[in-house]
Design a protein around this motif. Sequence first.
Motif, short mmCIF file in Angstrom:
data_model
loop_
_atom_site.label_atom_id
_atom_site.label_comp_id
_atom_site.label_asym_id
_atom_site.label_seq_id
_atom_site.Cartn_x
_atom_site.Cartn_y
_atom_site.Cartn_z
N ARG A 27 0.84 -1.20 0.00
CA ARG A 27 0.00 0.00 0.00
C ARG A 27 0.88 1.26 0.00
O ARG A 27 1.06 1.89 -1.03
CB ARG A 27 -0.96 -0.06 1.20
N ASP A 28 1.52 1.58 1.12
CA ASP A 28 2.34 2.80 1.16
C ASP A 28 3.54 2.64 0.21
O ASP A 28 3.94 3.60 -0.46
CB ASP A 28 2.85 3.03 2.59
N HIS A 216 4.32 4.48 12.69
CA HIS A 216 4.35 4.44 11.21
C HIS A 216 5.25 5.60 10.81
O HIS A 216 4.81 6.75 10.77
CB HIS A 216 2.92 4.61 10.69
N HIS A 218 7.95 7.68 8.43
CA HIS A 218 8.54 7.92 7.11
C HIS A 218 9.98 8.40 7.28
O HIS A 218 10.40 8.83 8.35
CB HIS A 218 7.67 8.91 6.32
N ASN A 252 9.39 4.44 3.70
CA ASN A 252 8.95 4.12 5.07
C ASN A 252 10.12 3.46 5.80
O ASN A 252 11.13 3.13 5.19
CB ASN A 252 7.78 3.12 5.02
ZN ZN Z 1 2.63 6.46 5.30
#
Ligand code: ZN
Length: 531
Positions: A27-28, A216, A218, A252
């Motif tokens: 997804r990301d 989460h 980055h 990420n």
């Molecule tokens: Zn993200």
Amino acid sequence: MSQNPSTTDSGHQPSNERVLVFDTSLRDGEQAPGFSMNRKQKLRLARELEALGVDIIEAGFPQASPDDFQAVAQIAGQVRDATVCGLSRCLPGDIETTARALEPARAGRIHLFLSTSPLHREHKLGMSTQQVLDTAGEAVRRARALCDDVEFSAEDAFRTEREFLAEVFSVALEAGAATLNAPDTVGYATPAEIAEWFAWLRSHVRDAERAVFSAHCHDDLGMGVANSLAAIGAGARQVECTINGIGERAGNAALEEIVMALRVRAPLYGVDTRIDARRLYPVSRLLAQITGQSLPRNKAVVGENAFAHESGIHQHGMLKHRGTYEIMHPEDVGFPSTRLVLGKHSGRHALRQRLVELGHDLDEEAMDRVFAGFKDLADRKSEIFDGDLEALVLGRDPENPGPWRIEHLHAASHLGSSASVSVKLLHEDGRQVSEAAIGDGPVDAVLRAVERATGENLPLADFHIRSVSEGGDAQGQAVIAVQHDGRAWRGHGYSTDIVEAAAMAALDVANAIARSRREPKPALPAKAANA
Ligand code: ZN
Ligand code: KIV
């Protein structure tokens, strides 16, 4: 800093407490430019993530497109040993679509996100704090009515007023979210801040002990992994990350780095994951092959140089005791420890054994295909290296053949003038088409010839070639990116001849475009289509 001799002498110390690994490569990671995957590639990666021991696989954003919906639904239908998660905005239509996509899952999770920072509230959402609280509460209740497992993410958490963030999380928890995720959406926070915020949130969110706090992070300032570890140190028990650290912008936090930091520094963190670390290297290679994006040699844990010792002093130390310059061993992460070179006299058994050492346990059908490719390659190349074998295993998609295949290719280029290429292609319906083209160089000419022969328009957006093994007769991997009908398409080809590799990559794209035309368009269920 304390020593950890056990990691270098006798392996890693197991830990009792568990951190859940939430992988968002699909997804990301997939939403970053250059990392898009087709549905079959997504399924293949999802199966590997399951085998790796990931706890939660974020399979996509079902409302984003019919294709995303189908990918999430298919992964949900096939993965059994991990929770399959779909991302959703806090909108009724998104939530219903996501719940439908997750219907086939043994264990599904709806992941809701809503911006909370003043910047996002004002410029992105146009919402007051009260509206954000109401929207979060309503969305979680709606999602819980459709799915037992709901995660709530406060987008741009670390640029949000701390008290307000605690209030949003309290509302989401009361409404039924079990996981509270604090994303550092723009990679702005530092490890010290993250640790302080997580500790503070855990004591200020109402009934915090009922929630799993999640990080989460980055990597915009290169602190994604450090921030994730700081969050874990401060009590986060879920970490969101991606293989090879792929993801929006700078990416990420890298899964393999977090997992190995927790193992190598086990006494420091006192928590572990369910990850089978010996599968880290193979899954990293799989992703690199699928996306055509190779890793820097010095990438931590899985880069080619991660365990190479070049300097004489280091080599001397290593010979005396591995621990002098090695805090983890290559075999701990599935890195092939010895260099074994195969050749045309190597048999099926030797090939299978090396593939298993590289992390590829193939069934008989796949083995037949790879062995045939191996023999073919051995006729052209005296020594076959690990990179060649990986290209054979990972580089071709057996379920995705045709409709075109190359029968013949001839290229000629002359210094200072254009190049010419002629191709003969065979279509699965029996048609044979021969075309020739000239171009600025052999790659340009190949593209033009494939365009003419297949009738597909292939405007080039990117092209690169890299060697997958060693020596003058090394195999090259050509990657071609094409913009066609408003969509980005990527194709790969492998050969000891770079013009042939480019032709195969161009044909890979032309084939994918041709196949997409005859595949029935995945339709959203009626309700979701209206969302
Ligand atoms: Zn993200
Ligand atoms: O970075 C981010 O904020 C996200 C959320 C959707 C979780 O990816």
